[in-house]
Write a protein that holds these residues in place. Structure first.
Motif, PDB file in Angstrom:
ATOM      1  N   SER A  14       1.326  -3.282  -0.998  1.00 31.25           N
ATOM      2  CA  SER A  14       0.926  -2.182  -1.911  1.00 31.25           C
ATOM      3  C   SER A  14       1.894  -2.537  -3.318  1.00 31.25           C
ATOM      4  O   SER A  14       1.636  -2.025  -4.566  1.00 31.25           O
ATOM      5  N   VAL A  17       0.608  -5.332  -5.220  1.00 29.85           N
ATOM      6  CA  VAL A  17      -0.641  -4.821  -6.092  1.00 29.85           C
ATOM      7  C   VAL A  17      -0.258  -4.260  -7.383  1.00 29.85           C
ATOM      8  O   VAL A  17      -0.435  -4.520  -8.451  1.00 29.85           O
ATOM      9  N   LYS A  26      -5.764  -8.972  -7.738  1.00 30.51           N
ATOM     10  CA  LYS A  26      -5.570  -7.525  -7.586  1.00 30.51           C
ATOM     11  C   LYS A  26      -6.702  -7.208  -6.598  1.00 30.51           C
ATOM     12  O   LYS A  26      -6.547  -6.444  -5.585  1.00 30.51           O
ATOM     13  N   LEU A  30      -6.485  -5.327  -2.939  1.00 30.20           N
ATOM     14  CA  LEU A  30      -6.606  -3.909  -2.617  1.00 30.20           C
ATOM     15  C   LEU A  30      -7.826  -4.131  -1.567  1.00 30.20           C
ATOM     16  O   LEU A  30      -7.650  -3.168  -0.937  1.00 30.20           O
ATOM     17  N   ILE A  33      -5.617  -4.425   1.551  1.00 28.25           N
ATOM     18  CA  ILE A  33      -4.920  -2.871   1.873  1.00 28.25           C
ATOM     19  C   ILE A  33      -6.091  -2.139   2.609  1.00 28.25           C
ATOM     20  O   ILE A  33      -5.762  -1.563   3.627  1.00 28.25           O
ATOM     21  N   CYS A  34      -7.024  -2.316   2.178  1.00 29.74           N
ATOM     22  CA  CYS A  34      -8.084  -1.059   2.414  1.00 29.74           C
ATOM     23  C   CYS A  34      -8.690  -1.576   3.923  1.00 29.74           C
ATOM     24  O   CYS A  34      -9.067  -0.713   4.964  1.00 29.74           O
ATOM     25  N   SER A  65      -5.270   3.029  -3.281  1.00 24.24           N
ATOM     26  CA  SER A  65      -5.668   1.461  -3.358  1.00 24.24           C
ATOM     27  C   SER A  65      -7.217   1.719  -3.073  1.00 24.24           C
ATOM     28  O   SER A  65      -7.817   1.013  -3.962  1.00 24.24           O
ATOM     29  N   GLU A  68      -8.559   2.778  -6.573  1.00 24.35           N
ATOM     30  CA  GLU A  68      -8.551   1.778  -7.620  1.00 24.35           C
ATOM     31  C   GLU A  68      -9.346   0.718  -7.360  1.00 24.35           C
ATOM     32  O   GLU A  68     -10.355   0.029  -8.366  1.00 24.35           O
TER      33      GLU A  68
END
Length: 308
Positions: A14, A17, A26, A30, A33-34, A65, A68
């Motif tokens: 995070s 990012v 980026k 992301l 992360i997800c 996240s 975005e």
């Protein structure tokens, strides 16, 4: 021994990012992360304050996240990818309205019927579980997609086919609270003319001492089992709905008050067939539909309550 903790890696990603200025990199971060996030942090220790604080922190990272990520994907026209990433969020946090992003994607793909279905499923979930309607934004989405749907004239045979009950399980008919309310009102009018005996039963889940169940996880398990029990124990001509997280309403057609107690006994036996102690968690009230509006009826509805 070198170790790697996913929660630590999650926070590091995070921060990466936030520092990243390249859109392609980026986007990849992301997505990572997800995909890494799988739900509540240490659920077995959720009662500990430090775990709760960390869990909220990680959820916020995930939500920001994903928000975005969806924004970037939609800007690129990758609507299918945005749909795929929103699906776990809808499962994990159904009341955070990630369905709204999915509706936007469906509309961008001209899949208006899928968009309407997504809205209807969400509206049903919100109404049955929380007693509220979706946000104003989702209502506006519904108006937009409804105006773009092309409804073609249907033959009577096609209409009858669409009206058929697709549920082949048998037993009582489960319907949403608004549908149940309409059925109740119709039955109330019918019995004024033919005098048929119809009773309304309210089955409630308690803590075993007559008070409301205050343990959410246990209530969810008991509620699911009670819904299945009512489905299995009643006739096809009976209908029922979930009135609140701990209560079910049952419309019993062509029965009498004595039989109502026998019906509840049958529900109670089936409900506790595997866990004998569950018998203590059920309570019920019953009233003739013709008497529900009387002050001495054990079941009454507040006329100011918009859900009824």
């Amino acid at each position: 021994m070198p170790t790697e903790v996913d929660a630590h890696q999650f926070v590091i990603l995070s921060k990466d990012v936030q520092a990243c200025t390249d859109k392609v990199k980026k986007l990849a971060l992301l997505k990572k992360i997800c995909l890494m996030y799988s739900g509540e942090f240490l659920p077995e220790l959720s009662g500990d304050e430090w775990v709760l604080v960390e869990s909220v922190h990680y959820k916020n990272i995930y939500s920001e996240s994903l928000q975005e990520l969806c924004k970037l994907l939609i800007e690129r026209g990758d609507y299918e990818e945005a749909l795929r990433f929103c699906e776990p969020a809808c499962q994990l946090y159904p009341f955070d309205e990630w369905q709204s992003v999915r509706i936007d994607c469906y509309m961008a793909l001209n899949r208006y019927k899928d968009a309407v279905q997504e809205y209807e499923n969400t509206a049903k979930l919100f109404f049955e579980e929380l007693g509220i309607r979706p946000s104003e934004h989702m209502m506006q989405q519904f108006e937009q997609m409804s105006s773009r749907l092309n409804y073609k004239p249907q033959e009577l045979g096609d209409i009858k086919e669409r009206l058929k009950d697709d549920d082949v399980r048998g037993g009582a008919f489960y319907c949403s609270l608004p549908s149940f309310r309409d059925s109740y009102r119709l039955v109330s009018r019918i019995i004024e003319r033919n005098g048929q005996s119809v009773y309304l039963m309210l089955c409630s889940i308690t803590n075993g001492k007559g008070m409301p169940m205050d343990k959410p996880d246990k209530l969810e398990a008991l509620s699911g089992e009670l819904q299945n029990t009512i489905q299995q124990c009643l006739r096809k001509g009976d209908s029922f709905t979930k009135y609140s997280p701990s209560q079910f309403l049952i419309l019993l057609v062509g029965t009498n008050k004595e039989n109502c107690s026998m019906i509840f006994d049958r529900i109670q036996r089936y409900f506790s067939r595997e866990h004998k102690s569950w018998k203590q968690y059920l309570d019920y009230f019953v009233s003739s539909v013709a008497e529900v509006d009387r002050q001495d009826s054990p079941i009454q509805f507040n006329t100011e309550n918009k859900t009824w």
